[in-house]
Design a protein around this motif. Structure first.
Motif, PDB file in Angstrom:
ATOM      1  N   LEU A  98       0.844  -1.190   0.000  1.00  0.00           N
ATOM      2  CA  LEU A  98       0.000   0.000   0.000  1.00  0.00           C
ATOM      3  C   LEU A  98       0.884   1.247   0.000  1.00  0.00           C
ATOM      4  O   LEU A  98       2.017   1.204   0.484  1.00  0.00           O
ATOM      5  CB  LEU A  98      -0.903   0.011   1.238  1.00  0.00           C
ATOM      6  N   THR A 100       2.465   4.484   1.406  1.00  0.00           N
ATOM      7  CA  THR A 100       2.687   4.988   2.761  1.00  0.00           C
ATOM      8  C   THR A 100       3.510   6.267   2.690  1.00  0.00           C
ATOM      9  O   THR A 100       3.967   6.670   1.625  1.00  0.00           O
ATOM     10  CB  THR A 100       3.445   3.952   3.615  1.00  0.00           C
ATOM     11  N   PRO A 213      -1.619   9.121   2.118  1.00  0.00           N
ATOM     12  CA  PRO A 213      -0.817   8.734   3.287  1.00  0.00           C
ATOM     13  C   PRO A 213      -0.153   9.909   3.996  1.00  0.00           C
ATOM     14  O   PRO A 213       0.317   9.765   5.119  1.00  0.00           O
ATOM     15  CB  PRO A 213       0.243   7.792   2.692  1.00  0.00           C
ATOM     16  N   TRP A 234     -10.373  -0.333  -0.733  1.00  0.00           N
ATOM     17  CA  TRP A 234      -9.092  -0.628  -0.105  1.00  0.00           C
ATOM     18  C   TRP A 234      -9.182  -1.904   0.728  1.00  0.00           C
ATOM     19  O   TRP A 234      -8.225  -2.689   0.777  1.00  0.00           O
ATOM     20  CB  TRP A 234      -8.642   0.538   0.767  1.00  0.00           C
ATOM     21  N   ILE A 238      -6.801  -5.044   0.309  1.00  0.00           N
ATOM     22  CA  ILE A 238      -6.043  -5.622   1.416  1.00  0.00           C
ATOM     23  C   ILE A 238      -6.341  -7.115   1.563  1.00  0.00           C
ATOM     24  O   ILE A 238      -5.446  -7.936   1.789  1.00  0.00           O
ATOM     25  CB  ILE A 238      -6.354  -4.874   2.725  1.00  0.00           C
ATOM     26  N   ALA A 257      -5.606  -4.797   9.317  1.00  0.00           N
ATOM     27  CA  ALA A 257      -4.546  -4.292   8.442  1.00  0.00           C
ATOM     28  C   ALA A 257      -4.852  -2.876   7.978  1.00  0.00           C
ATOM     29  O   ALA A 257      -3.961  -2.023   7.898  1.00  0.00           O
ATOM     30  CB  ALA A 257      -4.383  -5.220   7.242  1.00  0.00           C
ATOM     31  N   PHE A 258      -6.119  -2.613   7.677  1.00  0.00           N
ATOM     32  CA  PHE A 258      -6.525  -1.270   7.245  1.00  0.00           C
ATOM     33  C   PHE A 258      -6.280  -0.264   8.362  1.00  0.00           C
ATOM     34  O   PHE A 258      -5.755   0.833   8.113  1.00  0.00           O
ATOM     35  CB  PHE A 258      -7.998  -1.275   6.854  1.00  0.00           C
ATOM     36  N   TRP A 260      -4.106  -0.427  10.746  1.00  0.00           N
ATOM     37  CA  TRP A 260      -2.654  -0.182  10.837  1.00  0.00           C
ATOM     38  C   TRP A 260      -2.219   0.812   9.773  1.00  0.00           C
ATOM     39  O   TRP A 260      -1.480   1.753  10.047  1.00  0.00           O
ATOM     40  CB  TRP A 260      -1.873  -1.478  10.648  1.00  0.00           C
ATOM     41  N   TRP A 261      -2.697   0.612   8.551  1.00  0.00           N
ATOM     42  CA  TRP A 261      -2.278   1.447   7.421  1.00  0.00           C
ATOM     43  C   TRP A 261      -2.573   2.920   7.659  1.00  0.00           C
ATOM     44  O   TRP A 261      -1.726   3.781   7.398  1.00  0.00           O
ATOM     45  CB  TRP A 261      -2.971   0.950   6.150  1.00  0.00           C
TER      46      TRP A 261
END
Length: 284
Positions: A98, A100, A213, A234, A238, A257-258, A260-261
């Motif tokens: 993804l 970042t 991001p 998204w 993911i 996970a989303f 965290w992103w």
């Protein structure tokens, strides 16, 4: 400097740099990076006031707020909308990662490549971040390290242009570098006297890609709430990455996970703060 002097300085800078822009692109002159936000609007109108030759481009990414696209089509019909050949979700699958803050491949793929080999006009301002305090009003991007003011470039413009070999480099001109946010709004409302995108009236301070991001956490939460279809896309991306690329990652589900992103935390810190602590049995 007061705003009038900043306007005069920006116009003078553009007029001095125009010869280089025409040298590299005789047909269109400057490559003006347009986003539909307040800074790119001010940049567009300053270039008009300077009377320099330019072509404005808005590089779409497939995660653009629809309000912004409608605003640009209505108020700036001459801006070229460059549609993506592949969606940002499919590129994330292809790259296996993804976008970042550290790996902001989205800007390179959708924006920076199109502007290579040209004199770029951007609406960057030092006030926006400490990182931009090191920016110069003119600099070569794309691997070259030389940075300087316009006088240095004008003296050596033949050398600077020849340094842009390979087609990947570009000279970036930032006429609004020392403008403040208040300068921008005063200019748009009183000098240019033009409308702005409705998102500003809804409390948005910054306009860009949905889920960028570089956006702070609280704003990301709002954006994904306002545009749930982007979050859904998204999440699907993911889920695909967890199945096909991230087979050794310890996420329990795509939502984790989303989160965290968008948190901006490192993997280890997020996992310790949000996952491991949830697994402790505090009743023991």
């Amino acid at each position: 400097m007061n705003l009038d002097k900043k306007i005069d300085y920006s116009i003078a800078l553009l007029r001095k740099a125009e010869s280089m822009a025409l040298r590299l692109n005789p047909e269109n002159g400057f490559y003006l990076a347009f986003s539909g936000g307040k800074d790119s609007q001010a940049l567009y109108h300053i270039a008009q006031m300077a009377g320099v030759k330019f072509k404005a481009h808005m590089n779409l990414t497939s995660v653009d707020p629809p309000e912004v696209i409608r605003f640009v089509r209505r108020q700036y019909p001459d801006v070229e909308l460059i549609k993506p050949k592949i969606s940002i979700y499919d590129i994330a699958k292809k790259k296996g990662i993804l976008p970042t803050r550290q790996l902001r491949w989205c800007c390179y793929v959708y924006k920076e490549q199109n502007a290579a080999g040209k004199i770029n006009l951007v609406g960057v301002r030092k006030q926006e971040s400490t990182r931009r305090n090191n920016w110069k009003e003119m600099q070569i991007n794309g691997g070259k390290t030389f940075k300087g003011n316009f006088d240095q470039f004008s003296i050596h413009n033949e050398t600077m242009i020849s340094c842009m070999g390979g087609g990947k480099e570009k000279i970036v001109v930032s006429p609004l570098l020392d403008w403040t946010e208040q300068d921008i709004w005063t200019f748009l409302n009183t000098v240019a006297n033009v409308p702005h995108c409705e998102l500003y009236d809804k409390g948005y301070r910054r306009i860009g890609c949905i889920g960028c991001p570089m956006t702070h956490y609280k704003q990301l939460l709002r954006e994904f709430s306002d545009y749930p279809h982007v979050k859904r896309n998204w999440m699907k991306t993911i889920e695909w990455l967890m199945t096909n690329k991230w087979t050794d990652v310890r996420w329990d589900n795509p939502e984790q996970a989303f989160n965290w992103w968008i948190s901006g935390k490192s993997f280890d810190k997020f996992y310790a703060d949000e996952v491991l602590q949830q697994k402790f049995d505090f009743d023991l």
